[in-house]
Design a protein around this motif. Sequence first.
Motif, PDB file in Angstrom:
ATOM      1  N   ALA A 210       0.822  -1.213   0.000  1.00  0.00           N
ATOM      2  CA  ALA A 210       0.000   0.000   0.000  1.00  0.00           C
ATOM      3  C   ALA A 210       0.855   1.262   0.000  1.00  0.00           C
ATOM      4  N   ASP A 211       2.120   1.150   0.448  1.00  0.00           N
ATOM      5  CA  ASP A 211       3.007   2.307   0.513  1.00  0.00           C
ATOM      6  C   ASP A 211       3.856   2.471  -0.745  1.00  0.00           C
ATOM      7  N   GLY A 212       3.717   1.563  -1.676  1.00  0.00           N
ATOM      8  CA  GLY A 212       4.500   1.647  -2.908  1.00  0.00           C
ATOM      9  C   GLY A 212       5.715   0.752  -2.854  1.00  0.00           C
ATOM     10  N   PHE A 213       5.875  -0.028  -3.891  1.00  0.00           N
ATOM     11  CA  PHE A 213       6.946  -1.020  -3.944  1.00  0.00           C
ATOM     12  C   PHE A 213       7.605  -0.930  -5.302  1.00  0.00           C
ATOM     13  N   SER A 214       8.917  -0.844  -5.358  1.00  0.00           N
ATOM     14  CA  SER A 214       9.609  -0.864  -6.643  1.00  0.00           C
ATOM     15  C   SER A 214       9.507  -2.255  -7.252  1.00  0.00           C
ATOM     16  N   THR A 215       9.729  -2.333  -8.568  1.00  0.00           N
ATOM     17  CA  THR A 215       9.693  -3.629  -9.240  1.00  0.00           C
ATOM     18  C   THR A 215      10.761  -4.564  -8.676  1.00  0.00           C
ATOM     19  N   GLY A 216      11.922  -4.023  -8.384  1.00  0.00           N
ATOM     20  CA  GLY A 216      12.979  -4.840  -7.807  1.00  0.00           C
ATOM     21  C   GLY A 216      12.595  -5.408  -6.456  1.00  0.00           C
ATOM     22  N   ALA A 217      11.952  -4.584  -5.626  1.00  0.00           N
ATOM     23  CA  ALA A 217      11.522  -5.047  -4.309  1.00  0.00           C
ATOM     24  C   ALA A 217      10.456  -6.128  -4.445  1.00  0.00           C
ATOM     25  N   ARG A 218       9.561  -5.971  -5.414  1.00  0.00           N
ATOM     26  CA  ARG A 218       8.522  -6.983  -5.650  1.00  0.00           C
ATOM     27  C   ARG A 218       9.159  -8.319  -6.040  1.00  0.00           C
ATOM     28  N   ASN A 219      10.162  -8.264  -6.914  1.00  0.00           N
ATOM     29  CA  ASN A 219      10.833  -9.490  -7.340  1.00  0.00           C
ATOM     30  C   ASN A 219      11.571 -10.145  -6.176  1.00  0.00           C
ATOM     31  N   THR A 220      12.193  -9.324  -5.343  1.00  0.00           N
ATOM     32  CA  THR A 220      12.901  -9.854  -4.173  1.00  0.00           C
ATOM     33  C   THR A 220      11.938 -10.563  -3.235  1.00  0.00           C
ATOM     34  N   ALA A 221      10.770  -9.961  -3.014  1.00  0.00           N
ATOM     35  CA  ALA A 221       9.770 -10.553  -2.123  1.00  0.00           C
ATOM     36  C   ALA A 221       9.257 -11.878  -2.684  1.00  0.00           C
ATOM     37  N   ARG A 222       8.970 -11.897  -3.994  1.00  0.00           N
ATOM     38  CA  ARG A 222       8.471 -13.150  -4.600  1.00  0.00           C
ATOM     39  C   ARG A 222       9.527 -14.237  -4.543  1.00  0.00           C
ATOM     40  N   GLU A 223      10.780 -13.875  -4.759  1.00  0.00           N
ATOM     41  CA  GLU A 223      11.851 -14.867  -4.726  1.00  0.00           C
ATOM     42  C   GLU A 223      12.033 -15.437  -3.314  1.00  0.00           C
ATOM     43  N   ALA A 224      11.792 -14.628  -2.299  1.00  0.00           N
ATOM     44  CA  ALA A 224      11.880 -15.128  -0.919  1.00  0.00           C
ATOM     45  C   ALA A 224      10.847 -16.221  -0.680  1.00  0.00           C
ATOM     46  N   PHE A 225       9.633 -16.021  -1.200  1.00  0.00           N
ATOM     47  CA  PHE A 225       8.602 -17.056  -1.060  1.00  0.00           C
ATOM     48  C   PHE A 225       8.977 -18.310  -1.844  1.00  0.00           C
ATOM     49  N   ARG A 226       9.543 -18.134  -3.031  1.00  0.00           N
ATOM     50  CA  ARG A 226       9.948 -19.297  -3.821  1.00  0.00           C
ATOM     51  C   ARG A 226      11.039 -20.095  -3.104  1.00  0.00           C
ATOM     52  N   SER A 227      11.998 -19.384  -2.532  1.00  0.00           N
ATOM     53  CA  SER A 227      13.138 -20.035  -1.888  1.00  0.00           C
ATOM     54  C   SER A 227      12.709 -20.812  -0.641  1.00  0.00           C
ATOM     55  N   LEU A 228      11.988 -20.144   0.252  1.00  0.00           N
ATOM     56  CA  LEU A 228      11.542 -20.828   1.472  1.00  0.00           C
ATOM     57  C   LEU A 228      10.450 -21.832   1.156  1.00  0.00           C
ATOM     58  N   GLY A 229       9.583 -21.495   0.203  1.00  0.00           N
ATOM     59  CA  GLY A 229       8.529 -22.425  -0.176  1.00  0.00           C
ATOM     60  C   GLY A 229       9.063 -23.695  -0.788  1.00  0.00           C
ATOM     61  N   GLN A 230      10.214 -23.620  -1.455  1.00  0.00           N
ATOM     62  CA  GLN A 230      10.816 -24.798  -2.056  1.00  0.00           C
ATOM     63  C   GLN A 230      11.111 -25.868  -1.014  1.00  0.00           C
ATOM     64  N   VAL A 231      11.464 -25.445   0.194  1.00  0.00           N
ATOM     65  CA  VAL A 231      11.727 -26.397   1.282  1.00  0.00           C
ATOM     66  C   VAL A 231      10.471 -27.203   1.603  1.00  0.00           C
ATOM     67  N   LEU A 232       9.324 -26.550   1.532  1.00  0.00           N
ATOM     68  CA  LEU A 232       8.058 -27.208   1.825  1.00  0.00           C
ATOM     69  C   LEU A 232       7.391 -27.776   0.573  1.00  0.00           C
ATOM     70  N   GLY A 233       7.939 -27.447  -0.590  1.00  0.00           N
ATOM     71  CA  GLY A 233       7.311 -27.873  -1.836  1.00  0.00           C
ATOM     72  C   GLY A 233       6.087 -27.050  -2.175  1.00  0.00           C
ATOM     73  N   LEU A 234       6.071 -25.784  -1.753  1.00  0.00           N
ATOM     74  CA  LEU A 234       4.929 -24.900  -1.972  1.00  0.00           C
ATOM     75  C   LEU A 234       5.352 -23.654  -2.750  1.00  0.00           C
TER      76      LEU A 234
END
Length: 492
Positions: free
Chosen positions: A384-408
């Motif tokens: 809601a406060d504004g996110f750069s494209t780079g920050a958005r990609n970093t956030a999504r990659e964090a979910f992919r990385s940790l989610g990979q451990v759980l297979g999610l």
Amino acid sequence: MIKLYNTLTGKKEEFVPLTPKTVRMYVCGVTVYDYCHIGHARSALVFDVIRRYLEYSGYRVEFAKNFTDVDDKIIKRANEQGVSCEEVTAKFIQAYYDDMGRLGVRPASIEPKATEHMADIVRLTETLIAKGLAYQVDGDVYFEVAKYGDYGRLSKRKLDDLQAGARVDVDERKRHPMDFALWKSAKPGEPAWPSPWSQGRPGWHIECSAMSIRHLGETFDIHGGGMDLIFPHHENEIAQSCGATGKEFARYWIHNGFVQINQEKMSKSLGNFFTIREIFEKSEWPEEITGEMLRYFLLSTHYHGPLDFSDLAIREAKQALNGFYDLFTRLAEPAAGAGGDPGLPVSLERTQAAFRSAMDDDFNTPVAIAALQGLRSDLNKLLADGFSTGARNTAREAFRSLGQVLGLFQLDSWQFNPIKDIRGSDLLRAGLEEAAMAQSVPSDTDIDQKVQDRNAARARKDFRKADEIRKELAAMGITIEDKPDGTSRWKR
């Protein structure tokens, strides 16, 4: 530092492998005479996640999981169908891979079959006879439990108590009622292999000892399976393996809990027993169910405790995943402005620390998921406060990385469709509220039309009509989100 609950000692212990940065783990696989059920799914998923987290933590994992492909049940199924045992086992091994593939369970690095290890089994049995721990009778060979002084140390059972509780119709050829078969002489028409004692086949327990020793060594790090295997299977494995080698067998024993169906024990006699493919394919069950939904549900309870399977629980898993993938959709949208990454580094660091702390604590997946839910909540506020494209990609990659451990969270797209009404299903009944069960499910086309009608009403400043449509959609479980450019999007 990883700590795990060791069934052998009955307490949580620091995990220290025999070889630094290498883990050797053996898990008892399925007997391939039928399709896998939800209990098999839980066990496979638990050890898949344990393996993934060990690899994430920097270990090289030598993971062996066997197929029991010679057994009384396999012979019975082959005779019923008028086919060979090889045909039965080939069919259900392939079915196992199909089911596990849908759940995202990776194949083990070593997948031995009992029929491929007859020489190892015979050799181990000969060693036990030579050491006076086994005896032969009429072509059969039995392990003599009274000769192994530590029998019962895994299951915490005493031999005297076991003898008192033994059935009266045990084989009178045994020296003790709890003596178990290492080798069975074949009956007419049964598959058989040569041995010094008879043409026959191995007992169930000796198979796993021979295969694990062959591929992982006489002593290895982790042995796992369901709690139903603690006694007699794993107890007998310890007795014959330690008896033969004079060494400790497995150093850590991990067992996952049972699956209940609507708070009842899963049982064919109760009519609540069903296979993995029934969950995905049976017409009474909603077509939208996916492997990731089932995986999320199975990880939502700690592996050591009982797990209650119900349609309500599946609905909750679907709703939780909707929330995550809705966030991922928003993160994939172009940034409205230059923005920045307000609070993101702190939130990511906190989440990663909480995730690792949970998984280090006996692979506590529900707490790990809670950490990811916390990150989702943080990001929804930060967006809601504004996110750069780079920050958005970093956030999504964090979910992919940790989610990979759980297979999610590995999918690029997600269907935000609710689970359909399954009232009257023979597969599951959860006793949900009648009103909720009776809800109609609008089609995507119907919703799109209503959203267009609402946009048109807003354009002509008929806000009363627009609000009526919004409320109508809300009653159907549809949420409308108005974007700054004047367009709207919806989700279920």
